[in-house]
Design an enzyme around this catalytic site. Structure first.
Site, PDB file in Angstrom:
ATOM      1  N   HIS A  15      24.402 -31.145 -45.201  1.00  0.00           N
ATOM      2  CA  HIS A  15      23.742 -32.220 -44.446  1.00  0.00           C
ATOM      3  C   HIS A  15      24.732 -33.320 -44.121  1.00  0.00           C
ATOM      4  O   HIS A  15      25.862 -33.318 -44.591  1.00  0.00           O
ATOM      5  CB  HIS A  15      22.525 -32.778 -45.210  1.00  0.00           C
ATOM      6  N   CYS A  34      28.662 -39.907 -46.929  1.00  0.00           N
ATOM      7  CA  CYS A  34      27.557 -39.027 -46.525  1.00  0.00           C
ATOM      8  C   CYS A  34      27.409 -38.968 -45.006  1.00  0.00           C
ATOM      9  O   CYS A  34      26.696 -38.113 -44.485  1.00  0.00           O
ATOM     10  CB  CYS A  34      26.251 -39.483 -47.160  1.00  0.00           C
ATOM     11  N   HIS A  40      28.622 -32.066 -45.223  1.00  0.00           N
ATOM     12  CA  HIS A  40      29.075 -31.707 -46.570  1.00  0.00           C
ATOM     13  C   HIS A  40      27.918 -31.017 -47.262  1.00  0.00           C
ATOM     14  O   HIS A  40      26.775 -31.095 -46.806  1.00  0.00           O
ATOM     15  CB  HIS A  40      29.537 -32.945 -47.354  1.00  0.00           C
ATOM     16  N   HIS A  42      25.580 -29.587 -50.784  1.00  0.00           N
ATOM     17  CA  HIS A  42      25.095 -29.851 -52.136  1.00  0.00           C
ATOM     18  C   HIS A  42      24.518 -28.570 -52.721  1.00  0.00           C
ATOM     19  O   HIS A  42      23.962 -27.747 -51.997  1.00  0.00           O
ATOM     20  CB  HIS A  42      23.981 -30.902 -52.137  1.00  0.00           C
ATOM     21  N   ASP A  80      17.831 -22.603 -47.975  1.00  0.00           N
ATOM     22  CA  ASP A  80      19.065 -22.117 -48.597  1.00  0.00           C
ATOM     23  C   ASP A  80      20.078 -21.674 -47.540  1.00  0.00           C
ATOM     24  O   ASP A  80      19.733 -20.955 -46.604  1.00  0.00           O
ATOM     25  CB  ASP A  80      18.768 -20.957 -49.548  1.00  0.00           C
ATOM     26  N   HIS A  81      21.320 -22.116 -47.736  1.00  0.00           N
ATOM     27  CA  HIS A  81      22.426 -21.794 -46.816  1.00  0.00           C
ATOM     28  C   HIS A  81      22.150 -22.258 -45.390  1.00  0.00           C
ATOM     29  O   HIS A  81      22.586 -21.616 -44.429  1.00  0.00           O
ATOM     30  CB  HIS A  81      22.774 -20.298 -46.875  1.00  0.00           C
ATOM     31  N   GLU A 125      20.143 -33.661 -56.497  1.00  0.00           N
ATOM     32  CA  GLU A 125      21.144 -33.527 -55.439  1.00  0.00           C
ATOM     33  C   GLU A 125      22.517 -33.301 -56.082  1.00  0.00           C
ATOM     34  O   GLU A 125      23.340 -32.545 -55.575  1.00  0.00           O
ATOM     35  CB  GLU A 125      21.161 -34.781 -54.565  1.00  0.00           C
TER      36      GLU A 125
HETATM   37 NI    NI Z   1      25.062 -35.602 -49.410  1.00  0.00          NI
END
Ligand code: NI
Length: 135
Positions: A15, A34, A40, A42, A80-81, A125
């Site tokens: 995200h 961010c 990037h 998580h 996911d992914h 997170e």
């Molecule tokens: Ni983040």
């Protein structure tokens, strides 16, 4: 006798936090790293808590297989992914912060679980940053 039943899953997603209507400068100022242009990732962890009465016939509050399937389909298979900003319509116009992600996840799960259950979710997170809803 009310008992809490938990199902835990993990999912990986990318995200970035930004507002289209703000300048790059303002986004960097508010969201820091961010807001990095190229996203990037998580490793999210989700704890789903379902509270209800024990069914005297089965001894279950909820069939964990049923809960597993709902969480898998509604959360894992959906996010996911994925790149939350680009791939997921839920975040087309919504910043994918932990706060917003957990409310979206709660609403998806709530819609699939019988209203006789109390539902609460916790979203990690990172190991140190996590969110809870509802409070
Ligand atoms: Ni983040």
């Amino acid at each position: 006798m009310r008992v809490a039943v938990y199902r835990k899953i993990t999912f990986n997603a990318a995200h970035k936090l930004y507002r289209k209507d703000w300048s790059d400068e303002k986004n960097k100022e508010v969201f820091g790293l961010c807001a990095n242009e190229n996203f990037h990732g998580h490793n999210y962890r989700l704890d789903v808590r379902v509270v209800g009465e024990i069914n005297p016939e089965t001894g279950y509050v909820i069939d964990l297989n049923e809960l597993k399937t709902v969480v898998q389909q509604e959360v894992h298979d959906r996010f996911d992914h994925r790149n939350l900003n680009l791939d997921c319509p839920e975040f087309k116009d919504l910043n994918p912060t932990g706060e917003n992600i957990i409310v979206i996840i709660y609403n998806l799960l709530r819609a699939k679980l019988d209203s006789k259950y109390d539902l609460q979710v916790r979203l990690y997170e990172t190991e140190r940053n996590y969110f809870e809803y509802p409070v």
